[in-house]
Scaffold this motif. Structure first.
Motif, PDB file in Angstrom:
ATOM      1  N   ILE A   7       0.856  -1.192   0.000  1.00 49.24           N
ATOM      2  CA  ILE A   7       0.000   0.000   0.000  1.00 49.24           C
ATOM      3  C   ILE A   7       0.885   1.232   0.000  1.00 49.24           C
ATOM      4  O   ILE A   7       1.619   1.483   0.957  1.00 49.24           O
ATOM      5  CB  ILE A   7      -0.942   0.002   1.231  1.00 49.24           C
ATOM      6  CG1 ILE A   7      -1.787  -1.283   1.241  1.00 49.24           C
ATOM      7  CG2 ILE A   7      -1.822   1.245   1.228  1.00 49.24           C
ATOM      8  CD1 ILE A   7      -2.611  -1.470   2.512  1.00 49.24           C
ATOM      9  N   GLY A  10       5.189   5.500  -2.640  1.00 43.30           N
ATOM     10  CA  GLY A  10       6.283   6.432  -2.354  1.00 43.30           C
ATOM     11  C   GLY A  10       7.588   5.665  -2.447  1.00 43.30           C
ATOM     12  O   GLY A  10       7.593   4.493  -2.863  1.00 43.30           O
ATOM     13  N   ALA A  12       9.471   4.291  -0.169  1.00 42.57           N
ATOM     14  CA  ALA A  12       9.517   3.061   0.641  1.00 42.57           C
ATOM     15  C   ALA A  12       8.728   1.938  -0.037  1.00 42.57           C
ATOM     16  O   ALA A  12       9.221   0.811  -0.170  1.00 42.57           O
ATOM     17  CB  ALA A  12       8.968   3.332   2.042  1.00 42.57           C
ATOM     18  N   GLY A  13       7.513   2.242  -0.484  1.00 43.36           N
ATOM     19  CA  GLY A  13       6.685   1.222  -1.129  1.00 43.36           C
ATOM     20  C   GLY A  13       7.336   0.689  -2.396  1.00 43.36           C
ATOM     21  O   GLY A  13       7.300  -0.516  -2.668  1.00 43.36           O
ATOM     22  N   LYS A  31      -2.979   5.599  -3.907  1.00 44.56           N
ATOM     23  CA  LYS A  31      -4.219   6.378  -3.973  1.00 44.56           C
ATOM     24  C   LYS A  31      -4.134   7.576  -4.916  1.00 44.56           C
ATOM     25  O   LYS A  31      -5.149   8.029  -5.431  1.00 44.56           O
ATOM     26  CB  LYS A  31      -4.651   6.800  -2.572  1.00 44.56           C
ATOM     27  CG  LYS A  31      -3.841   7.881  -1.936  1.00 44.56           C
ATOM     28  CD  LYS A  31      -4.496   8.298  -0.625  1.00 44.56           C
ATOM     29  CE  LYS A  31      -3.658   9.359   0.064  1.00 44.56           C
ATOM     30  NZ  LYS A  31      -4.211   9.744   1.349  1.00 44.56           N
ATOM     31  N   GLY A  37       4.928   9.647  -4.059  1.00 46.17           N
ATOM     32  CA  GLY A  37       4.541  10.131  -2.735  1.00 46.17           C
ATOM     33  C   GLY A  37       5.021  11.545  -2.480  1.00 46.17           C
ATOM     34  O   GLY A  37       4.773  12.446  -3.283  1.00 46.17           O
ATOM     35  N   GLN A  54      12.875  18.406  -1.240  1.00 43.96           N
ATOM     36  CA  GLN A  54      13.627  19.374  -2.036  1.00 43.96           C
ATOM     37  C   GLN A  54      14.892  18.800  -2.651  1.00 43.96           C
ATOM     38  O   GLN A  54      15.244  19.092  -3.780  1.00 43.96           O
ATOM     39  CB  GLN A  54      13.998  20.566  -1.155  1.00 43.96           C
ATOM     40  CG  GLN A  54      12.789  21.333  -0.699  1.00 43.96           C
ATOM     41  CD  GLN A  54      12.053  21.891  -1.891  1.00 43.96           C
ATOM     42  OE1 GLN A  54      12.563  22.769  -2.589  1.00 43.96           O
ATOM     43  NE2 GLN A  54      10.868  21.378  -2.177  1.00 43.96           N
ATOM     44  N   PHE A  55      15.584  18.025  -1.852  1.00 47.47           N
ATOM     45  CA  PHE A  55      16.827  17.356  -2.278  1.00 47.47           C
ATOM     46  C   PHE A  55      17.056  16.273  -1.248  1.00 47.47           C
ATOM     47  O   PHE A  55      16.339  16.209  -0.237  1.00 47.47           O
ATOM     48  CB  PHE A  55      18.012  18.350  -2.307  1.00 47.47           C
ATOM     49  CG  PHE A  55      18.394  18.840  -0.951  1.00 47.47           C
ATOM     50  CD1 PHE A  55      19.293  18.143  -0.156  1.00 47.47           C
ATOM     51  CD2 PHE A  55      17.818  19.996  -0.428  1.00 47.47           C
ATOM     52  CE1 PHE A  55      19.616  18.584   1.130  1.00 47.47           C
ATOM     53  CE2 PHE A  55      18.134  20.442   0.849  1.00 47.47           C
ATOM     54  CZ  PHE A  55      19.035  19.729   1.629  1.00 47.47           C
ATOM     55  N   PHE A  56      18.026  15.415  -1.465  1.00 43.83           N
ATOM     56  CA  PHE A  56      18.321  14.428  -0.419  1.00 43.83           C
ATOM     57  C   PHE A  56      19.799  14.102  -0.431  1.00 43.83           C
ATOM     58  O   PHE A  56      20.494  14.299  -1.431  1.00 43.83           O
ATOM     59  CB  PHE A  56      17.466  13.161  -0.552  1.00 43.83           C
ATOM     60  CG  PHE A  56      17.539  12.503  -1.913  1.00 43.83           C
ATOM     61  CD1 PHE A  56      16.698  12.910  -2.932  1.00 43.83           C
ATOM     62  CD2 PHE A  56      18.448  11.490  -2.160  1.00 43.83           C
ATOM     63  CE1 PHE A  56      16.765  12.316  -4.193  1.00 43.83           C
ATOM     64  CE2 PHE A  56      18.520  10.888  -3.407  1.00 43.83           C
ATOM     65  CZ  PHE A  56      17.678  11.308  -4.425  1.00 43.83           C
ATOM     66  N   SER A 158       2.918   1.189   3.464  1.00 39.16           N
ATOM     67  CA  SER A 158       4.027   2.156   3.457  1.00 39.16           C
ATOM     68  C   SER A 158       3.493   3.586   3.488  1.00 39.16           C
ATOM     69  O   SER A 158       4.190   4.524   3.126  1.00 39.16           O
ATOM     70  CB  SER A 158       4.911   1.946   2.216  1.00 39.16           C
ATOM     71  OG  SER A 158       4.258   2.405   1.044  1.00 39.16           O
ATOM     72  N   PRO A 160       2.090   7.104   5.409  1.00 43.99           N
ATOM     73  CA  PRO A 160       2.504   7.799   6.633  1.00 43.99           C
ATOM     74  C   PRO A 160       1.858   7.185   7.883  1.00 43.99           C
ATOM     75  O   PRO A 160       0.803   6.529   7.795  1.00 43.99           O
ATOM     76  CB  PRO A 160       2.017   9.230   6.388  1.00 43.99           C
ATOM     77  CG  PRO A 160       2.090   9.378   4.902  1.00 43.99           C
ATOM     78  CD  PRO A 160       1.681   8.040   4.360  1.00 43.99           C
ATOM     79  N   GLN A 163      -1.958   7.217   8.790  1.00 49.16           N
ATOM     80  CA  GLN A 163      -2.745   6.529   7.758  1.00 49.16           C
ATOM     81  C   GLN A 163      -2.547   5.017   7.874  1.00 49.16           C
ATOM     82  O   GLN A 163      -3.488   4.239   7.722  1.00 49.16           O
ATOM     83  CB  GLN A 163      -2.346   7.030   6.368  1.00 49.16           C
ATOM     84  CG  GLN A 163      -2.733   8.495   6.156  1.00 49.16           C
ATOM     85  CD  GLN A 163      -2.217   9.060   4.846  1.00 49.16           C
ATOM     86  OE1 GLN A 163      -1.215   8.613   4.322  1.00 49.16           O
ATOM     87  NE2 GLN A 163      -2.904  10.066   4.339  1.00 49.16           N
ATOM     88  N   CYS A 185       3.305  20.637   6.803  1.00 47.72           N
ATOM     89  CA  CYS A 185       4.079  21.684   6.115  1.00 47.72           C
ATOM     90  C   CYS A 185       3.219  22.258   4.996  1.00 47.72           C
ATOM     91  O   CYS A 185       2.447  21.519   4.374  1.00 47.72           O
ATOM     92  CB  CYS A 185       5.360  21.075   5.532  1.00 47.72           C
ATOM     93  SG  CYS A 185       6.394  22.242   4.633  1.00 47.72           S
ATOM     94  N   ALA A 278       4.063  15.583   6.672  1.00 47.17           N
ATOM     95  CA  ALA A 278       5.245  15.941   5.882  1.00 47.17           C
ATOM     96  C   ALA A 278       6.512  15.321   6.449  1.00 47.17           C
ATOM     97  O   ALA A 278       7.256  14.649   5.743  1.00 47.17           O
ATOM     98  CB  ALA A 278       5.382  17.462   5.828  1.00 47.17           C
ATOM     99  N   ASN A 279       6.746  15.553   7.730  1.00 49.95           N
ATOM    100  CA  ASN A 279       8.037  15.188   8.319  1.00 49.95           C
ATOM    101  C   ASN A 279       7.859  14.482   9.658  1.00 49.95           C
ATOM    102  O   ASN A 279       6.816  14.585  10.285  1.00 49.95           O
ATOM    103  CB  ASN A 279       8.894  16.436   8.553  1.00 49.95           C
ATOM    104  CG  ASN A 279       9.201  17.159   7.260  1.00 49.95           C
ATOM    105  OD1 ASN A 279       8.695  18.246   7.042  1.00 49.95           O
ATOM    106  ND2 ASN A 279       9.986  16.551   6.403  1.00 49.95           N
ATOM    107  N   VAL A 308      14.302  11.176   2.731  1.00 52.56           N
ATOM    108  CA  VAL A 308      14.248  10.202   1.640  1.00 52.56           C
ATOM    109  C   VAL A 308      15.080   8.972   2.005  1.00 52.56           C
ATOM    110  O   VAL A 308      14.631   7.829   1.857  1.00 52.56           O
ATOM    111  CB  VAL A 308      14.740  10.878   0.333  1.00 52.56           C
ATOM    112  CG1 VAL A 308      14.937   9.850  -0.759  1.00 52.56           C
ATOM    113  CG2 VAL A 308      13.755  11.968  -0.090  1.00 52.56           C
TER     114      VAL A 308
END
Ligand SMILES: Cc1cc2nc3c(=O)[nH]c(=O)nc-3n(C[C@H](O)[C@H](O)[C@H](O)COP(=O)(O)OP(=O)(O)OC[C@H]3O[C@@H](n4cnc5c(N)ncnc54)[C@H](O)[C@@H]3O)c2cc1C
Length: 327
Positions: A7, A10, A12-13, A31, A37, A54-56, A158, A160, A163, A185, A278-279, A308
């Motif tokens: 599920i 993103g 992770a999934g 979804k 994600g 934004q970046f990772f 996977s 948040p 959820q 955010c 968000a975080n 990420v």
């Protein structure tokens, strides 16, 4: 060969799905209308905005190794931005980001990474999983429109934390997930026909309701049109979760103008996006949750940290464990 429902598409999934699809039947339910994600990209012609991540960075060898083929394929690149730290409208530090400490982004948008990772996977977009019920030895998944989504030996969530808690209740994994608080955010998206005069391309902002501003169009492979992404602080977003979009937009635009002295009236595109989850702060517990007896599991950044790389580490660890258990 076990059948596995994942599920969420993103990072992770998608990572856990790719690992397990090598020897199992995996179906991914997402979804949204697209994958990736929170590594999201929004198009508003002629502008484009990475309004989530934004970046990772890549601190672990495993993540660096995972990124290598993506860098080679041009799906991931190093954003060598002129970086500034601001205390409201004062620049207190500057730095040129360089190759020694890469700041990675997806190309041509952050969501390109999710698109590349989903290639070859069975991903069902626009399909929210609403509930799962035990049917003998297997899980029966039901969608938002009460449609049956199929029967599976294993289910991996996977989404948040809260959820996942709602989806997996009353399983013990749900109570683990329910204890993890995630911050909100807001992203203010600004498009300009004439680029504003800024001496930096990425800025960390202190002492304001804004925490971050990036010249999104300075990232590699973006359209030439000037796009800026402005993030609220998590604290401000948490306190203003239910404000209407116009109030949020006005406040963040006002903060942006005070900090940058850019005339917001010059923006030809202005919009705001809310991220409810968000975080998440750095976590101390397990990298994933697993109920081997019921064949239920969860992974995602909320086991590690809202980054990420956190999502990747959780998913990789879970895939390794399920790879041993699933048969
Ligand atoms: C504004 C913002 C800024 C950020 N900045 C950075 C940054 O600069 N650097 C960094 O490293 N990280 C950053 N992050 C965090 C980073 O984006 C996340 O840590 C990472 O993308 C999380 O990946 P994930 O796969 O765990 O979760 P997600 O990306 O949230 O994936 C979960 C997926 O599950 C889907 N889903 C949820 N419920 C269901 C359901 N019932 N049925 C089907 N699908 C469902 C969702 O639609 C989503 O696609 C930021 C995040 C945000 C929002």
């Amino acid at each position: 060969m076990a059948t596995i429902a994942v599920i969420g598409a993103g990072l992770a999934g998608l990572v856990v799905s790719r690992e397990l699809a090598q020897s199992h039947d995996v179906v991914v339910f997402e979804k949204s209308r697209g994958v990736a994600g929170r590594m999201a990209t929004r198009r508003a012609d002629p502008f484009e905005f990475d309004h989530g991540a934004q970046f990772f960075t890549a601190r672990s060898d495993a993540f660096r190794t995972f990124l290598e083929p993506l860098v080679e394929a041009g799906v991931v690149a190093d954003w060598q931005a002129r970086f500034a730290e601001l205390r409201r409208d004062e620049i207190v530090a500057t730095r040129q980001w360089d190759t020694e400490h890469p700041h990675y982004v997806g190309v041509p948008g952050m969501n390109a990474i999710g698109k590349a990772l989903s290639s070859g996977l069975d991903v069902r977009l626009d399909t929210a999983v609403r509930s799962l019920t035990r049917d003998g030895e297997r899980w029966q998944l039901v969608g938002e429109r009460q449609e049956r989504l199929g029967e599976f030996d294993w289910v991996i969530a996977s989404a948040p934390a809260s959820q996942t808690a709602a989806l997996l209740a009353p399983a013990s994994i749900a109570s683990t997930a329910a204890k993890v608080g995630m911050d909100a955010c807001y992203a203010l998206l600004l498009g300009f026909d004439e680029p504003p005069d800024l001496s930096w391309q990425a800025a960390l902002v202190h002492d304001a309701d804004i925490s971050w501003i990036s010249v999104n169009s300075s990232k590699p492979g973006r359209p030439a049109t000037c796009s800026l992404v402005v993030h609220s602080t998590n604290a401000w977003a948490n306190a203003h979760l239910d404000d209407d979009a116009e109030t949020v937009r006005r406040h963040l635009a006002d903060e942006f103008c005070k900090i940058t002295h850019v005339d917001i009236a010059a923006a030809t595109f202005v919009d705001v996006q809310r991220w409810r989850y968000a975080n998440v702060d750095r976590q101390k517990g397990d990298l994933y949750a697993l109920d081997a007896e019921r064949r239920l599991a969860a992974c995602g950044d909320w086991f590690v940290r809202g980054r990420v790389e956190g999502a990747f580490i959780s998913a990789l660890a879970l895939a390794g464990r399920i790879g041993q258990d699933a048969s």
